[in-house]
Design a protein around this motif. Structure first.
Motif, PDB file in Angstrom:
ATOM      1  N   ASP A 172       0.829  -1.212   0.000  1.00  0.00           N
ATOM      2  CA  ASP A 172       0.000   0.000   0.000  1.00  0.00           C
ATOM      3  C   ASP A 172       0.860   1.257   0.000  1.00  0.00           C
ATOM      4  O   ASP A 172       0.547   2.243  -0.680  1.00  0.00           O
ATOM      5  CB  ASP A 172      -0.913   0.019   1.232  1.00  0.00           C
ATOM      6  N   THR A 173       1.943   1.231   0.779  1.00  0.00           N
ATOM      7  CA  THR A 173       2.778   2.433   0.888  1.00  0.00           C
ATOM      8  C   THR A 173       3.449   2.758  -0.448  1.00  0.00           C
ATOM      9  O   THR A 173       3.556   3.926  -0.825  1.00  0.00           O
ATOM     10  CB  THR A 173       3.852   2.256   1.976  1.00  0.00           C
ATOM     11  N   THR A 340       0.529   4.125   5.749  1.00  0.00           N
ATOM     12  CA  THR A 340      -0.179   4.434   4.503  1.00  0.00           C
ATOM     13  C   THR A 340      -0.975   5.726   4.639  1.00  0.00           C
ATOM     14  O   THR A 340      -0.927   6.596   3.757  1.00  0.00           O
ATOM     15  CB  THR A 340      -1.126   3.277   4.116  1.00  0.00           C
TER      16      THR A 340
END
Length: 426
Positions: A172-173, A340
């Motif tokens: 996600d990051t 995130t």
């Protein structure tokens, strides 16, 4: 926003830090003040001091923060992880996996091998939580079998988990960092590799030398290979990118099936093992919800906007711009306990700062991702740390002194900014 209002908006975090960290340090005992109590008092303070909103609105803000879709997803993972971990432990999966590992690897290579496994799995699945769920019980079992430090072995897994969280194409990051900065994942991976690979190699060497004195037990019991199957299936499914909740559900069904066929427990014994595992995650679930509510009030009162405005007000050089972006995402991660979300929060302003001072967007994306993962890897109330501590039956603070990789990658990222490294992207 005035300094007075900004500091008031951030004061719930200060109350938590004072209650939990400072009082524990004074008492020289991190169990004196339960983290749940510290968060409860800080949450009450946050609701009580949000005078700009009527009381029902404050409570609603807190409740929304505690019950966001991301938060509820994390809580479901905690429930499934607790049920799987304890039913696997009761069935004998951990002991069997530990014995198999001891047969395959010499004691001196256990620590380095565990770090490499964590790095590989997290890079493959793109999630630190999934890696921690799969490997921390095994790490704790290895530590017990070899009379090693359980916090140290747990920290090895946490460090490797954040290696993949930072670098993986499906993390996600990575997705958020590249999308907010307008660069390709492959380019960001290239820049990131220059920064984190030296740190990972250095820490691998540290584990080789640190673990050199670890001795495998003289008499290793016979390996019950059938009991290793749940962990192997969980790892394989995770590596192939299956959703972590689906992975844990499959593992849970396998532990029950094998355990009942093996005669370790009957249906009610399996239910009891799952129930005990879920109850064992209760503190973790409560802390996560309290932290989510508290941090939402901090955000609504302008605490995060205050940090961003203060940090971006005095930038004059390209190096200063990069340091400011690093500080912004780090402080935001401390305030949100979610790497995130931290990148999403400051990604837009980081892009503006980068464009204004000529920072390469690939370097900017790498800075956002690396520093958010570094901070997420060391804060004691982050989901990953709480999960690792819960599975290993530890206090999160016990793990922090051994988190060599997150600290090393943070230092390396600071040096990359200071010395304009890598030159090609600086």
């Amino acid at each position: 926003m005035s300094n007075k209002k900004g500091l008031l908006a951030l004061s719930p975090l200060m109350v938590f830090i004072a209650l939990y960290l400072i009082t524990s340090l004074v008492a020289r005992d991190f169990y004196k003040v339960p983290i749940t109590v510290a968060f409860m008092i800080a949450s009450i303070y946050a609701v009580a001091t949000s005078w700009n909103f009527p009381l029902p609105k404050r409570i609603d803000m807190f409740s929304k923060g505690a019950g966001t879709s991301n938060m509820m997803m994390m809580l479901w993972i905690f429930v499934l992880a607790g049920a799987f971990a304890n039913s696997a432990k009761t069935m004998g999966s951990i002991d069997a996996t530990v014995n198999m590992t001891l047969c395959l690897l010499p004691g001196s290579m256990l620590m380095a091998g565990l770090f490499l496994a964590s790095c590989f799995i997290s890079l493959s699945i793109g999630t630190s939580v999934g890696t921690i769920v799969a490997l921390v019980p095994i790490a704790a079992g290895l530590a017990t079998s070899t009379a090693s430090s359980i916090p140290m072995m747990t920290a090895v897994v946490v460090g490797g988990a954040f290696f993949g969280d930072n670098l993986s194409f499906i993390s996600d990051t990575t997705i958020v960092a590249t999308s907010t900065q307008g660069c390709r994942m492959s380019d960001k991976f290239r820049v990131n590799s220059f920064i984190v690979m030296p740190a990972a190699f250095l820490i691998l060497l540290v584990y080789v030398f640190t673990g050199a004195d670890i001795q495998s037990p003289a008499d290793i019991p016979d390996v019950a290979f059938v009991k290793v199957i749940p962990y192997l299936v969980v790892l394989v499914c995770a590596v192939f990118g299956m959703n972590v909740m689906a992975v844990l559900t499959i593992g849970l069904v396998l532990t029950g099936t094998i355990g009942m066929i093996d005669g370790t427990y009957d249906l009610y014994g399996w239910f009891g093992a799952m129930g005990d595992g879920i109850l064992g995650m209760s503190e973790l679930i409560i802390v996560t919800m309290l932290a989510g509510g508290l941090l939402e009030i901090v955000r609504c009162n302008g605490g995060i906007e205050y940090i961003i405005s203060k940090m971006s007000a005095h930038i004059k050089t390209k190096r200063g711009a990069e340091f400011s972006i690093a500080a912004l995402v780090s402080l935001t991660d401390i305030c949100t306990a979610n790497n995130t979300v931290a990148i999403i929060t400051v990604g837009g302003i980081a892009k503006q700062i980068g464009d204004r001072f000529g920072v390469d967007n690939r370097k900017c994306a790498s800075i956002l991702d690396t520093f958010s993962c570094c901070m997420q890897g060391i804060i004691p109330y982050g989901a990953q740390m709480l999960m690792a501590a819960g599975l290993a039956k530890l206090n999160p603070i016990e793990i922090i002194p051994y988190l060599y990789y997150p600290l090393a990658v943070g230092v390396m990222a600071l040096l990359a900014i200071l010395f304009r490294y890598p030159k090609r992207y600086s």
